[in-house]
Each structure stands twice: as structure tokens, then as C-alpha cells.
Enzyme design. Structure first.
Site, short mmCIF file in Angstrom:
data_model
loop_
_atom_site.label_atom_id
_atom_site.label_comp_id
_atom_site.label_asym_id
_atom_site.label_seq_id
_atom_site.Cartn_x
_atom_site.Cartn_y
_atom_site.Cartn_z
N THR A 199 0.74 -1.23 -0.08
CA THR A 199 0.02 -0.02 -0.04
C THR A 199 0.95 1.14 0.02
O THR A 199 1.46 1.82 -0.95
CB THR A 199 -0.97 -0.11 1.16
OG1 THR A 199 -0.28 -0.10 2.45
CG2 THR A 199 -2.12 -0.95 0.90
N LYS A 255 4.20 -6.87 3.81
CA LYS A 255 4.24 -5.55 3.64
C LYS A 255 3.54 -4.83 4.75
O LYS A 255 3.11 -5.68 5.70
CB LYS A 255 3.11 -5.27 2.41
CG LYS A 255 1.79 -5.74 2.78
CD LYS A 255 0.72 -5.08 3.47
CE LYS A 255 0.57 -3.49 2.83
NZ LYS A 255 -0.45 -2.76 3.63
N THR A 308 -1.81 -2.17 7.28
CA THR A 308 -2.13 -3.76 7.48
C THR A 308 -0.86 -4.43 7.29
O THR A 308 0.05 -4.27 6.36
CB THR A 308 -3.08 -4.06 6.41
OG1 THR A 308 -4.43 -3.92 6.97
CG2 THR A 308 -2.99 -5.89 6.72
N ASN A 328 0.16 11.39 8.24
CA ASN A 328 -1.11 10.79 8.92
C ASN A 328 -1.97 11.89 9.35
O ASN A 328 -3.37 11.79 9.74
CB ASN A 328 -0.89 10.07 10.26
CG ASN A 328 -0.29 8.56 9.87
OD1 ASN A 328 -0.91 7.67 9.36
ND2 ASN A 328 0.83 8.35 10.19
N THR A 341 -9.71 11.08 4.94
CA THR A 341 -10.87 10.12 4.59
C THR A 341 -11.69 10.37 3.50
O THR A 341 -12.22 11.50 3.45
CB THR A 341 -11.80 9.83 6.08
OG1 THR A 341 -11.21 10.33 7.12
CG2 THR A 341 -11.98 8.39 6.28
#
Lengths: 416, 416
Positions: free
Chosen positions: B163, B191, B202, B411, B416
Site C-alpha cells: 500500500t 508489507k 495492515t 497521517n 478520509t
């Protein structure tokens, strides 16, 4: 804090901070540990000894002042005074640090002409540097010469306990006890701003009251109040070597001493104390290093309070949640994922999340919320994240702040 | 990873990543979920079914792929293939998300002409956005048409699972089993890069081997290896809805299947697997969001491994320690204070701390170290913090990275 009186629910907010309650005098002076600000505080019970209680850091690396004050309180449950220095935590200094702490208490005892066992100590600031004892000696003498109970004296004291804080933190409320009718005041001051670090933080709280109360009851009230205030506070999850919160009761309100923790008078006092402690804790989060906003994380709908607390704490400490708050990003995924790793079982399909008043997650999936509008609603000085887990009636709150570039700057650019 | 062979202790490092072991084919293609990079990976056992094991996120908020793969493995202990998509985590999508995950497995099963229960799934990327099923269908067909076992195919697959990672993570080693003499290969890809977040992370790990091993023994080896590798990894303390690590064993090495976990062959395999998992986990920390350095936190001298782990984890997750690492600040106070709040009792006077090889704390107080020299020694790509608590023989390691301005930027600025 505004110094005017105002009504908040059952309490009148009053001026005077740590000397709003009758029976105390305080001084905040500068001896030169810090470059510019006052750095020695002496808080004294006027007549005889105050009933006293304290709660202390759970960190196993503890400064000598923490060991000293905790053992004095365990032995006696009363105290004449607290001497505080800011700018040097006297932690990580080995045996010489223990000696210096006792010497500091002895100088305060000498100035007040009382036994050294009646003096509590607190230090905050640089770790690993010896206390500059000569200037501290003159600072304590100076403070003893300037004791007073004016709001100005209280504010000078509130300044003298600060490290990297950007403002003083004071608060006091007054209310009648429902049974005895005596009018009681609870007030105090706090400092925080970051966390433990070689030149910074430590959370300190100093609360005074004129209520008359048995030692055990006083301690119960303080433990309960700190459990939902100073212990529900996180700037970056790091506890300090020096964290301490003290409560001194002068008894000057003249009520019959409260001993029964089931009584209405005890409950009224405990409520007011909790209110004061929450206020002072929130001021610390608001002044967190690099903070641009104060955030309350409220978790409801859990089986137990401990479950709610765990989830609230994990959300409040998540760097991902805190950077999203800084960026005004309505990032429900980070909030839910933090909740999910808190060690509490729940069904995401029963969970609901609200950000700044808007429902952003329900029934296991995000709602179709207006992201730009929620982002705009997040661009404020104070907001709430509310997560309901839909599995019980318990709840808890945690207080935190966002994570900004300034947090990294303050903590990366400073050199030991 | 360099693709040339080299000897590291008892293992030869070999090229080929996830298809270095015999008996596997892989493809990494682009179907269009991500803007530029490959985003569909298909990893297949060539002949029959592989013995298979998996470990999954402990987060209670789990994506459907985690539930699907875990229950398939619990029921059968074998698998034909794993289908992975990157760019969309298919988490927080409610019941439609569960349907889409099953559909993805079904398409892979159709392409390989096997029952759907033999297909494992993994997804990583945006949360709360439906999977783009039409392009995923064509991506799976495309991947099935391009299966191969060249190092190039392995690298394309390693790209297709990324990602926000900035580089592919592959590694493989080859060694002889001491008892049977069969030459065995263990390799894989991983990853990570950040953590859970609506458009990011993730942790995923895919390990293959050609050893022949009983299902229970394989699972034991994977659980033990992840416990000291992927589970000792922190970028920001946030676990994901989708974290998964898979191990497939083809049996193509031709050894008699290992069933006894006390045997020398089992131990040799477990050691190699652990070595591979630690390597792949460290690559994730090195590529942490905004990371400028890879940091190993080694804690020794505790009564139990769990104690050492707790202390190492708390140091590795401390924002104060991580910002100090970014600033090359030899801040022993933050390291000790983090150790002190880990929930493990110890005597600071028995504790010793080393930073980048220099002793900075001993006997309850900082040493007189050369701070500018240590700071200079910290300005490297990889360093170790070593804390010895002086109370036992157990130890543990955690892998982390520093906390930089870029961490906040990545971040906070993403919306979003």
C-alpha cells in the site's frame, strides 16, 4: 481561569485557586532553577496540621520526593506543608538525590518550625541533574517570608510549579454540605504539559479544602476523584517518575468531621472534588505539548467501567487518532481500529461512533456523513469522540489532545 | 533485498522470495484498484494442496478475509492458493463485504479449477469502501494467466501486496535438514509501512517452504516464529483489521514429513522460519511511515520472556522515545521512564541502558557519557537500544522506527 464567581450546576466557581479554601497560605517565588519563571512553591496549613492524602506515579522509576511523601502520608495522614520546586525533578540522581530531597524538606521544616515528618515534597523538571541546593535553600526561606492567601499569591504559586506549560492551571468551587449546612470550598492547581522527559513534564496536582474529614475518608475521596480525572488523562501515554497529586484538608469550614463515606455530606464533597480534579486534568490536556485542541473520548455501552476505560484510553493514546484530530480528519476507521485493539470483546456491528456530534459509524459500517462538514466541526479548540459499544450500561471518559508537528519539534529538537 | 546468494550463519540467502521454495507459482498484476502499482497477487501451490497455517489480527474489528481464511485453515489445514488484493481492505463494509470476499475466493477457485474452500484471501488498503468487483474479477483471471516461479514474478507479487510501502520486502534462505539431509528453502514477502488506517496499512506476511511437515507442527512453527517477529513489531502500536501471516508448505523437498516438534529437523526448520520472519518484520519497521531509522529494542535481565517483551514493547511504542530517536537525542530518561511504566517491577539501581553501543545509564543514574558522540552514533539507518534490568536471565527484542515530522504529515494530511 476567570476569577469571577459563577454558578456551574451545584457549585459556585470562586477565585483563589489553592488558597480559595480557608486555612491555607501559599507563596510562589523564583530562586533561579528556571531561567525566567518562579520555581519554588510553599503551601502551608495555617493552624496545626491538615488532614492529608496523596496518590503517586505507578512508574517503578520514582523520584525520591515520591517515596518521601508517600511514606510520610502512610505513617501519619497529616501534614503541615508541601514544598515544591520546578525545573529539576531530582530523579535518576541515585543516593545523593535522596539526601537532597530530605534536605529540602528539612529547610521547609526549619522555616516553619515544625518536625520534618510534617513536610511533603514534590519536584518536576530535568532528570539526572543534581538539585542546585544553595539556591533552593534561599528560595525556601524567601517563600516562607512571602506566604499569603490572596488570589495573586495563588497564581504566583501556580506559576512556580510549571515546567513547559504555557499557562497556569487553577480552579476552585464552593458549595454547602447538604446535611451539616457548612459552606465548603475545594480548590487547587495543576501542571503537566507533556510527560516525563529530561527537561520537562510530570503531572502535579495540589488540592486544598477547608472541610473537616477523617483521614481514611479523605483518601477514599482523592483516590476516586483521581481515578476519573488525572488517571484518565493522556498526552502521550508516558507516566512520569514524579507524578503526584496531594489533597490537604484544613477543617476550617467548622463542620463535624465527615467519617462515613455513605453520608450525603461525603458524597457532596466527593462530587465537588471530582469536578475540580477533572477540570484541572482537562487543563493539562489542553496545554499538552504542541496541542491545538482538547479532546474528550467518551466510551459508553460496555459491560464494565474498566472495559469502557480501556477502550477510551486506547483511542486517546493512538498516534493515528491523534494525528487525524490534528488534521481535522473524520477518520472513523482509526477510531474503531483503536477500540478494537483495546483488549475488550465487542461486536463491531453493534458499535456506534460520533465525532464532534455527528454519527460517523453505525451497524458495522460508516454512515453517509458529510465529511467536509464534520472536518469543519473538528476545527475547534475542544471536541468529543463518543463511541458506544452497544453491549452494556457502563461508561468512562478519557482526556487527551491532538498530535501536531509541534509535538515532534518539541520532543525531537530538545537535546538532553 | 539483493538477489545474489550469500551465507548468513547456517543459511544461504537465495533469490526468489515467495517462490524460492519449490512447488509454488505466483503472479502480481494490476487491475486498477491502486493508481499506479500492481494490486492483485495470486500465490498457488503447483501440485495438489499445500499444508497451510495462518496467524491473524487480535483486533476485534476484523475484515471478512481474516474470518474466511482463519476458518478455512481451522477446518482443513491445507490450501491450494492465496488471492490478495491491495488498495482496498474490504473492512467496515458490513454484510456486502462478506459477500464480496467470498466472491473473490470463488473467482480464484474458478480460475484454478479447485473447490472454493481451498482458497485463502487477504485484502489491504482503504477501509469502508466497497471492493471494485468488476476489475477484481478481471485481475484474478489475468493473474491466473501469468503464474510463474521466476524471481521477477516473485518481485511483481511483492509489489502487488503493497500500500504506502516505499519498497518491496522479500527474503529467502536455503539449508539442509540435519537429520534427513534434504535441502529445504523458506522464503516470503511482507508489507506494512504504517498501521491500520482508511487508506493504508495492515501487516501482511506470506511465507512458503518446500519442506514436508505435518499440519500441527507447521502451525506450531509459525506461531513461534511470529511471536518473536511480526508480533514484536510496532510502527505506532495500532493493530489492523486485516493483519495476517500465512505459511504454505508444498512438501516438494521430498523429506519424510516432519511431525515431531522435538526433532532436530523441526528445530532447524523453525530456526530458519524465525530468521525469515524477523528479517521480513524488520523490513516493515525500516519502511514505517516517515521512518528515518530502524531501531531494535533489546531488553535483557528479566525474570520471564513476557516481562522482557512488555518492557521492550513499551519502549518501542513510546512517542517520547521515538521522537528522541528522530532527533538523535541520547535521552536515557525517556527510555528508563518508558521501561518503568511497562507493568514490570524492577529496581532502577540494578538497571543498565546502552544506546547505539554506549552505556548511558547504570546503578540508578546516568553515566558520564559523551553526549555529542552518542548523538552522532545515533545518526544512522539502524541502531539498538539495549536495556538490562539485572533481575533474571530472560530477554526479548522489539523492532520499531523513529517518529518524524513526516509521520505527522502522512497521517494528518491524508483525509478520509
Amino acid at each position: 481561569m476567570a476569577v469571577s464567581e459563577m454558578e456551574i450546576g451545584k457549585w459556585s466557581v470562586v477565585a483563589g485557586g489553592v488558597v480559595a479554601a480557608r486555612g491555607f497560605q501559599v507563596a510562589g517565588v523564583r530562586c533561579g532553577i528556571k531561567r525566567k519563571r518562579r520555581d519554588i512553591c510553599l503551601l502551608v496549613c495555617e493552624d496545626g496540621e491538615a488532614t492529608a492524602a496523596g496518590v503517586f506515579t505507578t512508574n517503578v522509576v520514582r523520584a525520591p520526593c515520591v517515596d518521601w511523601s508517600e511514606s510520610r502520608l502512610a505513617a501519619k495522614g497529616t501534614a503541615k506543608a508541601i514544598v515544591v520546586n520546578a525545573g529539576n525533578a531530582n530523579a535518576g540522581n541515585g543516593y545523593p538525590g535522596e539526601h537532597d530531597n530530605t534536605q529540602m524538606a528539612q529547610w521547609a521544616a526549619n522555616a516553619l518550625r515544625v518536625p520534618v515528618d510534617l513536610i511533603l515534597t514534590a519536584s518536576t523538571g530535568v532528570i539526572g541533574t543534581p538539585l542546585p541546593m544553595a539556591i533552593i535553600a534561599s528560595g525556601i526561606t524567601d517563600a516562607a517570608d512571602h506566604l499569603g492567601n490572596s488570589p495573586e499569591a495563588a497564581t504566583e504559586a501556580a506559576e512556580a510549579i510549571l515546567t513547559t506549560d504555557t499557562f497556569t492551571k487553577e480552579y476552585a468551587v464552593r458549595f454547602p454540605l447538604p446535611e451539616s449546612g457548612a459552606v465548603v470550598t475545594v480548590g487547587g492547581m495543576s501542571k503537566g504539559s507533556g510527560m516525563i522527559a529530561p527537561n520537562m513534564a510530570t503531572m502535579l496536582g495540589f488540592i486544598t479544602t477547608d472541610v473537616a474529614m477523617a483521614s481514611d475518608a479523605l483518601r477514599s475521596a482523592l483516590v476516586a476523584a483521581t481515578a476519573v480525572s488525572f488517571n484518565c488523562l493522556t498526552v502521550d501515554g508516558d507516566t512520569s517518575t514524579n507524578d503526584s497529586c496531594f489533597l490537604l484538608a484544613s477543617g476550617a469550614a467548622g463542620n463535624v468531621a465527615i467519617g462515613d463515606t455513605d453520608s450525603a455530606d461525603y458524597q457532596a464533597f466527593a462530587d465537588a472534588l471530582t469536578h475540580v480534579c477533572i477540570h484541572l486534568a482537562k487543563e493539562i490536556a489542553r496545554d499538552g505539548e504542541g496541542a491545538t485542541k482538547l479532546v474528550t473520548v467518551r466510551v459508553t455501552g460496555t459491560a464494565t467501567t474498566e472495559d469502557a476505560r480501556k477502550v477510551a484510553k486506547t483511542i486517546a493514546e493512538s498516534p493515528l487518532v491523534k494525528t487525524a484530530l490534528f488534521g481535522n480528519d473524520p477518520n472513523w476507521g482509526r477510531i474503531l481500529a483503536a477500540a478494537g485493539r483495546a483488549g475488550v470483546r465487542f461486536d463491531p456491528k453493534k458499535a456506534t461512533a460520533y465525532l464532534a456530534g455527528t454519527c460517523i459509524f453505525a451497524h458495522g459500517t460508516p454512515t453517509k456523513f458529510d465529511a467536509p462538514a464534520v472536518s469543519k466541526a473538528m476545527a475547534v479548540k475542544e471536541l468529543t469522540i463518543h463511541v458506544d459499544l452497544g453491549t452494556g450500561d457502563a461508561e468512562a471518559r478519557f482526556y487527551t489532545c491532538d498530535f501536531s508537528y509541534d509535538y515532534v519539534r518539541i520532543n525531537a529538537e530538545y537535546h538532553t
